[in-house]
Design a protein around this motif. Structure first.
Motif, PDB file in Angstrom:
ATOM      1  N   ASP A  35       0.809  -1.200   0.000  1.00 32.52           N
ATOM      2  CA  ASP A  35       0.000   0.000   0.000  1.00 32.52           C
ATOM      3  C   ASP A  35       0.849   1.258   0.000  1.00 32.52           C
ATOM      4  OD1 ASP A  35      -2.192  -1.616  -0.006  1.00 32.52           O
ATOM      5  OD2 ASP A  35      -2.686  -1.347   2.103  1.00 32.52           O
TER       6      ASP A  35
ATOM      7  N   CYS B  79      -1.843   4.021   7.032  1.00 32.06           N
ATOM      8  CA  CYS B  79      -3.131   4.187   7.703  1.00 32.06           C
ATOM      9  C   CYS B  79      -3.230   5.473   8.508  1.00 32.06           C
ATOM     10  CB  CYS B  79      -3.407   2.980   8.606  1.00 32.06           C
ATOM     11  SG  CYS B  79      -3.639   1.437   7.677  1.00 32.06           S
ATOM     12  N   SER B  80      -2.083   6.079   8.833  1.00 31.57           N
ATOM     13  CA  SER B  80      -2.102   7.343   9.568  1.00 31.57           C
ATOM     14  C   SER B  80      -2.077   8.549   8.631  1.00 31.57           C
ATOM     15  CB  SER B  80      -0.905   7.412  10.524  1.00 31.57           C
ATOM     16  OG  SER B  80       0.314   7.363   9.790  1.00 31.57           O
TER      17      SER B  80
ATOM     18  N   GLY C  87      -5.675  -4.194   8.086  1.00 27.92           N
ATOM     19  CA  GLY C  87      -4.625  -3.191   8.025  1.00 27.92           C
ATOM     20  C   GLY C  87      -4.357  -2.677   6.620  1.00 27.92           C
ATOM     21  N   ARG C  88      -5.141  -3.125   5.651  1.00 26.36           N
ATOM     22  CA  ARG C  88      -4.948  -2.688   4.269  1.00 26.36           C
ATOM     23  C   ARG C  88      -5.785  -1.438   3.982  1.00 26.36           C
ATOM     24  NH1 ARG C  88      -2.544  -6.315   0.793  1.00 26.36           N
ATOM     25  NH2 ARG C  88      -2.291  -4.390  -0.416  1.00 26.36           N
ATOM     26  N   VAL C  89      -5.351  -0.642   3.021  1.00 23.24           N
ATOM     27  CA  VAL C  89      -6.074   0.558   2.629  1.00 23.24           C
ATOM     28  C   VAL C  89      -7.403   0.167   1.997  1.00 23.24           C
ATOM     29  CG1 VAL C  89      -6.081   2.536   1.061  1.00 23.24           C
ATOM     30  CG2 VAL C  89      -4.013   1.962   2.324  1.00 23.24           C
TER      31      VAL C  89
ATOM     32  N   SER D 275       3.260   1.997   7.295  1.00 24.38           N
ATOM     33  CA  SER D 275       1.864   1.814   6.933  1.00 24.38           C
ATOM     34  C   SER D 275       1.264   3.180   6.599  1.00 24.38           C
ATOM     35  CB  SER D 275       1.086   1.178   8.089  1.00 24.38           C
ATOM     36  OG  SER D 275      -0.311   1.233   7.849  1.00 24.38           O
TER      37      SER D 275
ATOM     38  N   GLN E 220      -8.282   5.722   4.421  1.00 24.94           N
ATOM     39  CA  GLN E 220      -9.014   4.880   5.377  1.00 24.94           C
ATOM     40  C   GLN E 220      -8.503   3.447   5.238  1.00 24.94           C
ATOM     41  OE1 GLN E 220     -11.166   6.696   2.933  1.00 24.94           O
ATOM     42  NE2 GLN E 220     -10.737   8.457   4.269  1.00 24.94           N
ATOM     43  N   CYS E 221      -8.379   2.783   6.365  1.00 24.71           N
ATOM     44  CA  CYS E 221      -7.888   1.404   6.370  1.00 24.71           C
ATOM     45  C   CYS E 221      -8.919   0.474   7.006  1.00 24.71           C
ATOM     46  CB  CYS E 221      -6.564   1.301   7.143  1.00 24.71           C
ATOM     47  SG  CYS E 221      -5.157   2.031   6.264  1.00 24.71           S
ATOM     48  N   ASN E 222      -8.858  -0.754   6.607  1.00 30.31           N
ATOM     49  CA  ASN E 222      -9.684  -1.807   7.200  1.00 30.31           C
ATOM     50  C   ASN E 222      -9.020  -2.240   8.492  1.00 30.31           C
ATOM     51  OD1 ASN E 222     -10.910  -4.257   7.941  1.00 30.31           O
ATOM     52  ND2 ASN E 222     -11.375  -4.767   5.803  1.00 30.31           N
ATOM     53  N   PRO E 223      -9.654  -2.028   9.638  1.00 29.63           N
ATOM     54  CA  PRO E 223      -8.989  -2.358  10.909  1.00 29.63           C
ATOM     55  C   PRO E 223      -8.695  -3.842  11.057  1.00 29.63           C
ATOM     56  CG  PRO E 223     -11.298  -1.826  11.264  1.00 29.63           C
ATOM     57  CD  PRO E 223     -11.009  -1.477   9.841  1.00 29.63           C
TER      58      PRO E 223
END
Length: 1011
Positions: A37, A65-66, A77-79, A63, A71-74
């Motif tokens: 990602d 995600c920050s 952990g992927r976008v 990552s 937005q990431c899938n909790p």
């Protein structure tokens, strides 16, 4: 090489090698997957230009995600989402996004992204939402889009520059698609039949394209989409009858079919869609009556049937549509009367039924529509009085013009004082005093009481209207004085027309307070006294008509400072003396001055009277000899003056004749020289080609196409692209040929440039210059697609226009081709204006055409104008840093702006504005810009200007185009004359011209004829 650049290079290598990772260790695979990602987003960011909003995206993070807008899938952990809406991003949609295998939402809307849509997007297996709307993407939708994935639910490609037909199977594999919008592009051809496979589609928007055919009869098409709630097919080229079957779309809430060519009867089963809220069938060719089934649409809030050919009586069941807020049936042939049940439409906000044949009185129940804001009844057969209470409602626009209403103007009260913006009661039979409370309409902008029988004074309270821009009271039997405080409260008044009344007294000095006036007409009254010098304070004044009054004295010399004046008429007054020395006055036609006591002008016959003091004579009989001598001297002076006058006139006439003869000779010599030069070039090129053919060695060069992957690697014999049989036109820059290139047989136009003394002598410079022009993309600009270069031959490849040039359709049209209609001509001139505005204001640096004329305006299959030859002057002229051109390209005779003839004068975009104005006059009149007769030379813009001053300007309109609206043609002619002003600074910009033309074509009451 910097760290970030090395990282991006590594990312690209990883992307290119992602399919070769076969059997690496499991832990190494996990590390690469964890960073996929990051890699993909960094590579994607690299193709964007200066994206400060994405500064948080750095390769140092493990990552994304920050990161902002991610937005990431909790769980994984992927976008899962990339939302970059309205961030001002530019650049292209590059590689990288295909690495985001968990991506569900991709929104890049409302940016400035360009280029083509990348086919790699189909490699996102979980994508549910794709929104690329409101960008500048171009080209066709990749054929691979049919494999976008079964998960896609929302697809929005609207408001881009996408084009071409859609493959018939493009929607074959979209079982989950619930919303599709392709609006605001230039797609063409039929609607793909595979669209019927999108069985859960509930929103479909194909508006504002060039789709054609009949989507209701193509393979079941639209009728198969029985879950549709929104169907928008507006503003395309759809045609034919709509068969029964709309009732199958029983979930429809909004149906928009306006702006097409649908014909036949209005489908009656539309009334069987019980949930319908909005229905727009306007601007089609529907005939017959309005179906009675529409009376069952109890939820309907919007209904427009305007601009069709409907007939029959106005529906008496309309009162049943109690939810209706907007009703428009204007520009049809409806008859009958309005029912009293109109008062049951409590929610009605807008009622438009202009230009029908509806008769009877306006029902008094209309005042029960307490939410009514807009009432337009123009051009019907209504009679009787205006209902009491109509001017007590909170109306914003009231247009009752062109009827037979009688009686007095009803009194006003209540909220209308603050709400009313437009009031048009013109062309009726109203009588009585103008109510003084009209001065309390604090927000009124447009007031037209013309062509009535009021027999009233102008109430001084009109001066209280601080927002008024148009005041028209022509031909209304007004009498008395013009109020001096007409502009005391407002400086926004731009049009003041009081012609054809019985007004008396002087023109008030306070008229100078109306600082925004551009049209002042007070003709055909009984005004007296001198013309006030305060008119010179009206710096924006363009039209001044004072003819047929009792005005006397000399015209104030200060009026000569009004540089924007286009037309002045002071004929049939009692004026004397010299004309103002500046501005338009030295060139006024005799018709604008005739019928006065003694205006001094060489154009007028008769006495010339000056306001000079008479000499003091004590006793004329005391000195008989001297007096006799003086008389002889006076007689001699008069003879000498007469002799001098005749000499000057003769000199002027001779000089004008000499200039005309010299001009004709020069043009003849230039044409002959050009023909010899072109013949020389053609012969030279033919000898080059023939020698190459004999030797078996083709010319060394390359054919570069910007929009194909093989660009830069093709080379061909020029004879395969250009030959005499395929020649379709020519001009100052070169000859144009129709050619076919590529395996797919693509038809293009190829221009062979005349380069006898080329400025660009090296392939690298030529490539740079032409590629810069090739980046220009606009609907009204002919796209440059590639080039061919050798030192001896340069070719340019551009889009082919199937309807030829405007020059061909205006002046070289064969008899079997119909003349261009007014609507088509207006579309052409508006499209040309938009294209020029794009070249002037959206390109950096601005592109000046220098050679705009009808032969450089190409017409596609839908008669959309496309400007060609733009920017080519850079290949033929040297332009220094100050905008001065040496070996300047002068432009075509008649179209070239005056400043192009001045070697020391800086030139800019206003040169093109001048050429555009001339071309507009040519489009409307059908005449060439310069016509040579046996005894004279007619300059088109001068000819039209004279006719405008005489009030006969519509006599010059090309009547071969059939019917045309005076209210559109007249203001367009005036715009053209402003564009051809001799002073560049007084010409508008092309963006301003576009805005003016769009206002002229908009059917609102604010449009005002000047005469």
């Amino acid at each position: 090489m910097g760290t970030s650049h090395r990282f991006i290079l590594v990312c690209l290598v990883l992307l290119s090698c992602s399919t070769m990772r076969g059997s690496e260790a499991a832990n190494e695979d996990a590390v690469v997957d964890l960073n996929d990602d990051v890699l993909g987003l960094i590579v994607f960011k690299a193709d964007l230009h200066n994206p400060p909003a994405l500064s948080s995206w750095t390769e140092d993070d493990g990552s994304p995600c920050s990161w902002k807008f991610i937005q990431c899938n909790p769980a994984t952990g992927r976008v899962s989402g990339v939302s970059l809406t309205r961030l001002g991003l530019s650049g292209r949609l590059g590689k990288g996004l295909q690495k985001l295998q968990g991506l569900k939402v991709l929104s890049l809307s409302n940016n400035n992204l360009t280029g083509e849509i990348r086919p790699e997007l189909v490699q996102l297996p979980n994508l549910e939402t794709l929104d690329l709307s409101n960008n500048k993407f171009s080209g066709q939708i990749p054929s691979s889009f049919s494999r976008l994935g079964s998960s896609i639910r929302y697809l929005d490609l609207s408001q881009n520059m996408l084009s071409g037909p859609l493959s018939d199977d493009i929607f074959q594999n979209f079982p989950s698609l619930s919303y599709l919008s392709l609006s605001g592009n230039t797609f063409e051809g039929p609607v793909p039949s595979s669209l019927s496979k999108c069985s859960v589609l509930n929103g479909l928007n194909l508006s504002n394209n060039h789709f054609s055919g009949n989507p209701f009869v193509q393979n079941g098409g639209i009728f198969a989409l029985n879950r549709l709630r929104l169907l928008d097919l507006s503003n395309n080229l759809f045609s034919g009858n709509i068969p029964n079957g709309i009732y199958t779309l029983h979930n429809l809430k909004e149906l928009y079919l306006q702006g097409n060519q649908f014909s036949g009867s209005v489908p009656f089963d539309i009334g069987l869609c019980p949930h319908l809220l909005k229905l727009d069938l306007s601007s089609n060719l529907f005939t017959g009556v309005i179906p009675t089934t529409f009376g069952t649409l109890k939820s309907l809030v919007f209904l427009s049937l305007a601009h069709n050919k409907l007939s029959g009586e106005f529906p008496q069941w309309v009162g049943k549509l109690t939810s209706l807020q907007h009703l428009d049936v204007s520009n049809n042939g409806l008859t009958g009367v309005l029912p009293m049940s109109m008062g049951d439409l409590k929610s009605l906000q807008s009622l438009s039924m202009s230009h029908n044949k509806i008769t009877g009185t306006l029902p008094t129940s209309i005042v029960q529509c307490t939410n009514l804001k807009v009432l337009q009844l123009k051009g019907n057969l209504f009679y009787g009085s205006i209902p009491e209470g109509l001017f007590a409602m909170g109306m914003q626009l009231i247009d009752l013009s062109e009827n037979s209403f009688s009686g007095s103007i009803p009194p006003a009260s209540g909220q209308v004082f603050e709400s009313l913006l437009v009031l048009d009661l013109s062309k009726n039979d109203l009588s009585g005093e103008i109510p003084p409370e009209m001065g309390l309409f604090s927000n009124l902008r447009y007031l037209n009481l013309s062509r009535n029988n009021l027999h009233s004074r102008i109430p001084p309270e009109i001066g209280f209207l601080q927002n008024l821009t148009v005041l028209d009271m022509r031909n209304s039997a007004l009498y008395g004085l013009i109020p001096g405080d007409l502009c005391d409260s407002s400086s926004s008044l731009s049009i003041l027309q009081l012609d054809d009344n019985s007004l008396t007294g002087p023109i008030p000095q306070e008229i100078g307070n109306c600082s925004s006036l551009y049209l002042l007409t007070l003709s055909h009254n009984n005004l007296s006294g001198e013309i006030p010098s305060s008119i010179s304070m009206l710096k924006g004044l363009e039209f001044l008509r004072l003819e047929s009054n009792e005005l006397d004295g000399e015209m104030p010399k200060e009026l000569g400072t009004l540089q924007n004046l286009l037309s002045v008429n002071v004929s049939y007054n009692k004026l004397i003396g010299r004309l103002p020395p500046g501005g338009i006055f030295p060139s006024l036609d005799a018709s604008a001055l005739q019928g006065n006591l003694g205006i001094c002008s060489p154009l007028l016959k008769g006495p010339c009277k000056l306001n000079v003091q008479k000499p003091l004579v004590l006793d004329p009989n005391s000195y008989p000899h001297q007096m006799h001598g003086n008389n002889e001297g006076d007689e001699l002076d008069r003879r000498l003056d007469h002799h001098n006058f005749l000499s000057i006139s003769a000199i002027v006439a001779i000089a004008a004749a000499v200039i005309i003869v010299i001009g004709v000779v020069i043009i003849t010599l230039l044409n002959a020289s050009a023909r010899r030069r072109l013949a020389f070039i053609d012969n030279a090129l033919e000898s080059i080609f023939s020698s190459s053919s004999r030797s078996g060695a083709p010319s060394v060069g390359r054919l570069v196409l910007f929009d194909t992957r093989s660009s830069g690697n093709l080379f061909a014999d020029p004879e395969s692209l250009i030959n005499k049989a395929s020649e379709i036109g020519g001009g100052n820059f070169g000859t144009v040929y129709k050619a076919t290139i590529g395996a797919e047989g693509r038809i293009v136009a190829v221009k062979k440039l005349y380069m006898s003394n080329p400025i660009v002598e090296y392939p690298e410079d030529y490539d740079r210059e032409v590629r810069a022009l090739g980046k220009v993309r606009h609907l009204n600009v002919a796209s440059l697609r590639g080039y061919y270069w050798t030192p001896q031959l340069q070719l340019l490849v551009s889009d082919y226009a199937s309807n030829g040039s405007l020059q061909f359709r205006l002046h070289e049209r064969p008899l079997n081709l119909a003349p261009l209609s007014w609507d088509t001509r207006f579309r052409i001139l508006l499209g040309t204006a938009k294209g020029l505005a794009h070249l002037h204001h959206s390109c950096s640096p601005p592109i000046i055409h220098y050679n705009l004329k009808p032969s450089n305006i190409l017409l596609d299959e839908n008669y959309n104008a496309k400007i060609s030859d733009f920017g080519l002057a850079r290949l033929l002229t040297r332009v220094d840093n100050n905008g001065m051109a040496s070996n300047r390209f002068q432009g075509a005779p008649g179209y070239a702006a005056p400043e192009l003839a001045c070697q020391g004068l800086r030139v800019n975009e206003k040169c093109d504005v001048y050429s555009f104005g001339v071309m507009v006059l040519e489009i409307i009149t059908g005449r060439r810009p310069v016509e040579y007769g046996e005894d004279n030379v007619v300059i088109l813009n001068d000819h039209v200007r004279v006719l405008l001053e005489e009030g006969n300007v519509l006599d010059c309109v090309d009547h071969s185009m059939g019917e045309y609206p005076d209210g559109e043609v007249l203001p367009v002619l005036k715009v053209a004359l402003v564009c051809t002003s001799q002073v560049p600074s007084t010409r508008p910009s092309m963006s301003e011209v576009v805005q003016i033309l769009q206002v002229i074509k908009t059917p609102v009451p604010q449009r005002q004829e000047a005469y």
